[in-house]
Design a protein around this motif. Structure first.
Motif, PDB file in Angstrom:
ATOM      1  N   ASP A  94       0.834  -1.204   0.000  1.00 32.44           N
ATOM      2  CA  ASP A  94       0.000   0.000   0.000  1.00 32.44           C
ATOM      3  C   ASP A  94       0.866   1.251   0.000  1.00 32.44           C
ATOM      4  N   ASN A  95       2.065   1.119   0.560  1.00 30.69           N
ATOM      5  CA  ASN A  95       2.999   2.239   0.654  1.00 30.69           C
ATOM      6  C   ASN A  95       4.390   1.702   0.362  1.00 30.69           C
ATOM      7  N   HIS A  96       4.959   2.132  -0.778  1.00 32.46           N
ATOM      8  CA  HIS A  96       6.254   1.621  -1.231  1.00 32.46           C
ATOM      9  C   HIS A  96       7.323   2.664  -0.924  1.00 32.46           C
ATOM     10  N   LEU A  97       8.302   2.283  -0.109  1.00 35.38           N
ATOM     11  CA  LEU A  97       9.377   3.187   0.301  1.00 35.38           C
ATOM     12  C   LEU A  97      10.692   2.712  -0.301  1.00 35.38           C
ATOM     13  N   LYS A 149       2.917   6.022  -8.152  1.00 34.79           N
ATOM     14  CA  LYS A 149       2.699   4.844  -8.987  1.00 34.79           C
ATOM     15  C   LYS A 149       3.753   4.703 -10.076  1.00 34.79           C
ATOM     16  N   ALA A 150       4.067   5.812 -10.742  1.00 34.12           N
ATOM     17  CA  ALA A 150       5.066   5.753 -11.819  1.00 34.12           C
ATOM     18  C   ALA A 150       6.426   5.326 -11.268  1.00 34.12           C
ATOM     19  N   GLU A 151       6.791   5.869 -10.101  1.00 34.04           N
ATOM     20  CA  GLU A 151       8.069   5.518  -9.480  1.00 34.04           C
ATOM     21  C   GLU A 151       8.067   4.061  -9.011  1.00 34.04           C
ATOM     22  N   ARG A 152       6.916   3.581  -8.569  1.00 35.69           N
ATOM     23  CA  ARG A 152       6.820   2.179  -8.160  1.00 35.69           C
ATOM     24  C   ARG A 152       7.056   1.248  -9.347  1.00 35.69           C
ATOM     25  N   ILE A 153       6.468   1.600 -10.482  1.00 33.56           N
ATOM     26  CA  ILE A 153       6.662   0.780 -11.687  1.00 33.56           C
ATOM     27  C   ILE A 153       8.146   0.695 -12.023  1.00 33.56           C
ATOM     28  N   HIS A 154       8.813   1.834 -11.951  1.00 29.37           N
ATOM     29  CA  HIS A 154      10.242   1.865 -12.291  1.00 29.37           C
ATOM     30  C   HIS A 154      11.059   1.051 -11.290  1.00 29.37           C
ATOM     31  N   ILE A 206      16.658  -1.682 -17.806  1.00 30.12           N
ATOM     32  CA  ILE A 206      15.207  -1.563 -17.676  1.00 30.12           C
ATOM     33  C   ILE A 206      14.634  -1.217 -19.049  1.00 30.12           C
ATOM     34  N   THR A 207      14.123  -2.218 -19.716  1.00 26.00           N
ATOM     35  CA  THR A 207      13.554  -2.033 -21.054  1.00 26.00           C
ATOM     36  C   THR A 207      12.062  -1.758 -20.954  1.00 26.00           C
ATOM     37  N   ASP A 208      11.457  -1.409 -22.111  1.00 29.43           N
ATOM     38  CA  ASP A 208      10.010  -1.170 -22.137  1.00 29.43           C
ATOM     39  C   ASP A 208       9.251  -2.433 -21.734  1.00 29.43           C
ATOM     40  N   THR A 209       9.787  -3.568 -22.139  1.00 25.76           N
ATOM     41  CA  THR A 209       9.124  -4.833 -21.791  1.00 25.76           C
ATOM     42  C   THR A 209       9.135  -5.064 -20.284  1.00 25.76           C
ATOM     43  N   VAL A 210      10.279  -4.772 -19.673  1.00 31.38           N
ATOM     44  CA  VAL A 210      10.382  -4.933 -18.214  1.00 31.38           C
ATOM     45  C   VAL A 210       9.427  -3.977 -17.510  1.00 31.38           C
ATOM     46  N   LEU A 211       9.334  -2.742 -18.018  1.00 28.83           N
ATOM     47  CA  LEU A 211       8.418  -1.760 -17.417  1.00 28.83           C
ATOM     48  C   LEU A 211       6.973  -2.231 -17.539  1.00 28.83           C
ATOM     49  N   LYS A 212       6.637  -2.808 -18.693  1.00 28.01           N
ATOM     50  CA  LYS A 212       5.271  -3.310 -18.875  1.00 28.01           C
ATOM     51  C   LYS A 212       4.995  -4.479 -17.939  1.00 28.01           C
ATOM     52  N   ASN A 213       6.006  -5.331 -17.787  1.00 28.46           N
ATOM     53  CA  ASN A 213       5.851  -6.447 -16.843  1.00 28.46           C
ATOM     54  C   ASN A 213       5.618  -5.941 -15.415  1.00 28.46           C
ATOM     55  N   ALA A 214       6.362  -4.898 -15.044  1.00 27.49           N
ATOM     56  CA  ALA A 214       6.217  -4.322 -13.708  1.00 27.49           C
ATOM     57  C   ALA A 214       4.827  -3.723 -13.533  1.00 27.49           C
ATOM     58  N   GLU A 215       4.354  -3.011 -14.576  1.00 25.12           N
ATOM     59  CA  GLU A 215       3.028  -2.401 -14.507  1.00 25.12           C
ATOM     60  C   GLU A 215       1.951  -3.472 -14.399  1.00 25.12           C
ATOM     61  N   MET A 246       2.354  -6.468 -13.148  1.00 18.05           N
ATOM     62  CA  MET A 246       2.479  -7.085 -11.832  1.00 18.05           C
ATOM     63  C   MET A 246       1.733  -6.261 -10.781  1.00 18.05           C
ATOM     64  N   LEU A 247       1.869  -4.935 -10.856  1.00 14.73           N
ATOM     65  CA  LEU A 247       1.155  -4.050  -9.930  1.00 14.73           C
ATOM     66  C   LEU A 247      -0.356  -4.149 -10.129  1.00 14.73           C
ATOM     67  N   ARG A 248      -0.766  -4.202 -11.383  1.00 21.08           N
ATOM     68  CA  ARG A 248      -2.197  -4.259 -11.679  1.00 21.08           C
ATOM     69  C   ARG A 248      -2.812  -5.547 -11.123  1.00 21.08           C
ATOM     70  N   LEU A 249      -2.115  -6.671 -11.337  1.00 19.58           N
ATOM     71  CA  LEU A 249      -2.623  -7.939 -10.835  1.00 19.58           C
ATOM     72  C   LEU A 249      -2.654  -7.973  -9.304  1.00 19.58           C
ATOM     73  N   ALA A 250      -1.626  -7.373  -8.686  1.00 17.50           N
ATOM     74  CA  ALA A 250      -1.575  -7.336  -7.219  1.00 17.50           C
ATOM     75  C   ALA A 250      -2.729  -6.523  -6.654  1.00 17.50           C
ATOM     76  N   GLU A 251      -3.029  -5.369  -7.309  1.00 14.78           N
ATOM     77  CA  GLU A 251      -4.143  -4.540  -6.854  1.00 14.78           C
ATOM     78  C   GLU A 251      -5.462  -5.292  -6.976  1.00 14.78           C
ATOM     79  N   LYS A 252      -5.580  -6.068  -8.040  1.00 19.02           N
ATOM     80  CA  LYS A 252      -6.804  -6.831  -8.262  1.00 19.02           C
ATOM     81  C   LYS A 252      -6.953  -7.947  -7.228  1.00 19.02           C
ATOM     82  N   GLN A 253      -5.853  -8.648  -6.919  1.00 16.74           N
ATOM     83  CA  GLN A 253      -5.901  -9.768  -5.980  1.00 16.74           C
ATOM     84  C   GLN A 253      -6.009  -9.310  -4.532  1.00 16.74           C
TER      85      GLN A 253
END
Length: 558
Positions: free
Chosen positions: A500-503, A523-528, A539-548, A550-557
């Motif tokens: 909920d809070n990423h430091l 959120k943008a900094e968390r993705i990075h 850190i490629t575009d693919t890795v960034l998309k994977n990170a995004e 991962m966050l989306r699925l975590a929020e859903k679950q």
């Protein structure tokens, strides 16, 4: 719940203030950035032992403060026990300052406190679970503590241990009595001699000090007589001159006469009159001393002889007269107990039987409660393990009943079967690092339901875990954070994505010095940051998309 942590001059952290939120708080950062230092800082403000080496190089002192709100009743009760209370808004501030010289200053709510009081209060606020906790699983003798925590046996165990301590004390007393007759006769002779020697001396508390004063007085008798004679002559006068008293009396009368005509002198006359009578009293006392100055040179021999007696006794029985008298008292008691040893032995044996019976009954009650709790405990842990992708792992508690000990009669050890059909074996021999992490998390979650502690800190609980198992740990921590605050240090993107809070902990170098800073990520900094954990330096575009994703699925679950 921990809402704010302020750190100053701790290792590579010069100064930082960290804001925490309810729910799931995550710390991530490069290896060596200082994540473990944050745990050390929190441990320090909770009253745990800390080292002066933790103070930042070049600094005189370090400071850590922690602000809490939503205090549990356990915390409020602990504060009240030591005479503290929360602020009007229900918050509580803990602080600790320690210097390079070793000085410690602790405060609770702005008021001074000892480290031990700080620790007692803090244990109702935060539980820290670190990698060293996994080692507790590798030590069978520590397993019983998990069952006791789950079974809530604290009061019963404390009562039992009082009985057990009494039992041990009676056994020690009996051991002292159970000596052979030759040894007993020797002790009687020795104690009798020592008691007679000290008693014959007829020592008095403070006697040695008084004798030393008398010795010095006699040794300086000539100087004392001369000084007091001079003082008497100056105050009372002699054949050749009148003394100060007479002279002041003349002055007193003259000022009083003049004061009849000069009112300004009345106050002076009254004051001189007071001084005159006071001085006359002193002069009378000095004169009495001159008549009492009767020093007998023979007394010095008596004093020397007495001091020599005391010196010899001190050499044998203690460093002071008081210690010698204390030795006399103890020796008299021991001699009495030996002379009445049979009677005392019978009495102690009766006490031993009763206390043993009481301890045995309490140990059996304790054992029954533990065994009942062990069934519920293993079932609850099993459910946790299923969630953490260990559905076939079965935890059992092996218990061997033994003799009375400080923990009762139980010798409990965790046994696990990692695959269907396999017999359970000692946990310490077959669990891998990743399995230990998940088993420990399961145990902690089951035990956590038994207390009111509002904040749980997990320091790299995910060590040795990856993939789906890591994701499950993240889910479990997020689930637990719905009921209490979770703070976690992790290296895994799967765990970090549920926060909920990423430091972020970052280490920078400025002017040839290392500085660690902590930032809360949007959120943008968390993705990075999650992309960095996944992909490392590239850190490629693919890795960034994977990170995004991962966050989306975590929020859903979550």
């Amino acid at each position: 719940m921990l809402t704010q942590l302020y750190i100053q001059n701790i290792a590579v952290i010069e100064k930082t203030s960290i804001e925490f939120q309810p729910g799931f708080n995550i710390f991530t950062g490069e290896t060596g950035a200082g994540k473990s230092i944050l745990i050390d800082a929190i441990s320090a403000v909770l009253g745990f032992r800390t080292s002066r080496d933790l103070i930042r190089t070049g600094a005189d002192k370090a400071i850590v403060t922690a602000l809490f709100d939503r205090l549990s009743q356990d915390t409020v009760d602990a504060l009240a026990e030591f005479g503290y209370e929360p602020e009007e808004d229900g918050s509580l501030l803990l602080s600790r300052e320690f210097s390079a010289e070793g000085k410690n200053t602790c405060k609770i709510g702005g008021r001074p406190a000892t480290v031990s009081i700080l620790r007692e209060v803090a244990q109702t606020l935060i539980n820290i679970h670190g990698q060293h906790d996994n080692q507790a699983l590798m030590a069978p003798d520590k397993h019983i503590k998990f069952i006791d925590s789950f079974a809530d046996t604290e009061n019963l165990l404390a009562s039992y241990r009082q009985q057990y301590a009494q039992l041990q004390d009676i056994r020690k007393q009996l051991e002292k009595l159970n000596v052979d007759e030759a040894e007993k006769a020797y002790r009687i002779d020795l104690l009798t001699y020592q008691i007679d020697e000290i008693s014959d001396a007829d020592l008095k508390p403070g006697e040695e000090e008084e004798l030393i004063v008398q010795k010095k007085r006699i040794g300086n008798s000539a100087k004392i007589v001369e000084s007091i004679t001079q003082a008497d002559a100056a105050l009372n006068g002699d054949d050749e001159s009148e003394g100060l008293v007479a002279m002041l009396g003349t002055a007193k009368d003259a000022i009083a006469m003049a004061g009849r005509y000069f009112t300004n002198l009345e106050e002076m006359a009254a004051r001189v009159d007071e001084i005159y009578y006071e001085l006359r009293e002193y002069a009378s006392d000095i004169r009495n001393y001159t008549t009492d100055l009767d020093f007998d040179e023979g007394d010095i021999d008596r004093i020397e002889l007495r001091l020599d007696t005391i010196y010899k006794l001190k050499h044998k029985y203690g460093s002071s007269v008081e210690e010698i008298l204390s030795y006399l008292e103890k020796s008299t008691e021991e001699l009495s107990s030996i002379n009445h040893s049979e009677e005392l032995q019978q009495k102690l044996n009766a006490q031993l039987a009763q206390v043993t019976y009481n301890a045995q009954k309490m140990a059996e009650e304790l054992s029954e409660r533990r065994q009942q709790a062990a069934i519920l405990f293993t079932d609850a842990v099993g459910e946790e393990l299923k969630f953490l992708d260990m559905p076939f792992v079965r935890l059992e508690v092996k218990n061997e009943i033994g003799a009375l000990s400080a923990d009762g009669i139980d010798n409990m050890e965790f046994m696990i079967s990692t695959n269907p059909g396999e017999p359970p074996k000692p946990l310490s021999k077959i669990a891998s690092g990743g399995e230990l992490s998940r088993i420990m998390l399961s145990l902690k979650n089951v035990i956590a339901d038994k207390d009111q502690v509002g904040t749980l800190i997990f320091d790299e609980i995910d060590t040795g875990v990856s993939g789906r198992a890591a994701q499950k740990i993240g889910q479990k921590l997020a689930q637990v954070s719905k009921g209490r605050q979770i703070i976690c240090v992790t290296h895994l993107a799967q765990v970090a994505s549920y926060a909920d809070n990423h430091l972020l902990i970052e280490k920078n170098i400025r002017n040839a010095r290392t500085y660690t800073e902590v930032h809360s990520l949007d959120k943008a900094e968390r993705i990075h940051e999650i992309a960095r954990i996944i992909g490392g330096a590239d850190i490629t575009d693919t890795v960034l998309k994977n990170a995004e994703e991962m966050l989306r699925l975590a929020e859903k679950q979550a």
